[in-house]
Write an enzyme that holds these catalytic residues in place. Structure first.
Site, PDB file in Angstrom:
ATOM      1  CB  CYS A  55     -28.244  -9.432   1.256  1.00  0.00           C
ATOM      2  SG  CYS A  55     -29.587  -8.406   1.823  1.00  0.00           S
ATOM      3  CB  CYS A  81     -22.597  -2.807  -1.499  1.00  0.00           C
ATOM      4  SG  CYS A  81     -23.114  -3.025   0.211  1.00  0.00           S
TER       5      CYS A  81
HETATM    6  S1  SF4 Z   1     -21.339  -8.764  -0.535  1.00  0.00           S
HETATM    7 FE1  SF4 Z   1     -23.142  -7.831   0.476  1.00  0.00          FE
HETATM    8  S2  SF4 Z   1     -22.356  -6.505   2.124  1.00  0.00           S
HETATM    9 FE2  SF4 Z   1     -20.594  -7.113   0.813  1.00  0.00          FE
HETATM   10  S3  SF4 Z   1     -20.354  -5.382  -0.575  1.00  0.00           S
HETATM   11 FE3  SF4 Z   1     -21.722  -6.862  -1.629  1.00  0.00          FE
HETATM   12  S4  SF4 Z   1     -23.878  -6.362  -1.033  1.00  0.00           S
HETATM   13 FE4  SF4 Z   1     -22.459  -5.234   0.327  1.00  0.00          FE
END
Ligand code: SF4
Length: 250
Positions: A231, A203
């Site tokens: 994750c 992301c």
């Molecule tokens: S915490 Fe995880 S789901 Fe949220 S923006 Fe970052 S990588 Fe993406």
């Protein structure tokens, strides 16, 4: 300098590693007819796996997680895959109400505040949609490689995930040079962000470019301790882990 110019190299044993990856995929497709999906992150490794699936006409669905936080360059790969290979990519999004509630409660930058909040964001935007992708499926395919990080150093070609499904990692023994050599050889579409020193792309808020000499995954959740940097998508059931016959090279 492009990622191909930086990383692509033909190294000893490359043809054998490609042939083995194809054999792993063919075996998995035959064993899990209609119940197998490639969960692609749209990263370089996953684009190689998608190309192998398409090139060898394997009956394996392609699915991806649209977390709502991806770079535009990453999202643009979805129609590029569909045009190039002629199949539909299944796109799984978070439950809108859950994502909105999380942001209202914790703010847009919650992931930087604590590991718990970061993992909660990943649970809403990645884990729950992945669970939907894997419903009614008995196997899934990833682009995990042993070289990617210490926590992935023992990735087998085939294992059981924490839900008992078979998880197949056909590129487990590939090097980063192999990945880019394959991409160059077959003109595989890739994320242009790889050309901007982002070898591992997630992301947008949680990905940055790496500097010369930095670890491969240093640009992911860079504010966290190294041991927290997953994750939750890749949890193995170590107790019941299975290495398939075809993965005996592991
Ligand atoms: S915490 Fe995880 S789901 Fe949220 S923006 Fe970052 S990588 Fe993406």
């Amino acid at each position: 300098m492009s990622a191909i110019a930086l990383y692509a190299r033909a190294t000893e044993g490359y043809d054998g590693r490609v042939a083995h990856a194809v054999a792993v995929l063919q075996s998995a497709a035959a064993e899990h007819v209609g119940r197998i999906v490639q969960a692609t992150s749209l990263g370089a490794e996953d684009m190689v796996v998608t190309d192998l699936i398409a090139r060898h006409h394997l009956d394996i669905a392609i699915g991806t997680l649209q977390t709502g936080k991806l770079h535009a360059e990453t999202l643009a790969l979805i129609p590029r895959i569909e045009q190039r290979y002629g199949f539909k990519v299944e796109v799984f999004e978070p439950v809108a109400a859950s994502a909105v509630h999380f942001v209202r409660t914790n703010g847009e930058k919650a992931m930087y505040q604590s590991i718990d909040l970061r993992k909660a964001c990943c649970a809403i935007r990645k884990l729950e949609p992945l669970a939907r992708m894997l419903e009614r499926r008995s196997a899934w395919i990833t682009g995990l490689r042993r070289e990617q990080s210490d926590s992935r150093a023992i990735v087998p070609f085939s294992e059981r995930d924490d839900k008992g499904r078979i998880k197949i990692n056909p590129l487990a023994d590939w090097s980063w040079a192999d990945v880019w050599h394959y991409i160059e050889q077959h003109d595989v579409p890739t994320n242009p962000l790889h050309d901007q020193f982002m070898p591992s792309i997630g992301c947008a808020p949680c990905t940055r470019a790496i500097a010369v000499g930095e670890d491969f995954r240093a640009g992911r959740w860079w504010w966290e301790d190294e041991r927290a940097k997953e994750c939750g998508l890749h949890v193995s059931d170590a107790k019941d882990a299975e290495v398939s016959m075809i993965g005996a090279r592991a």
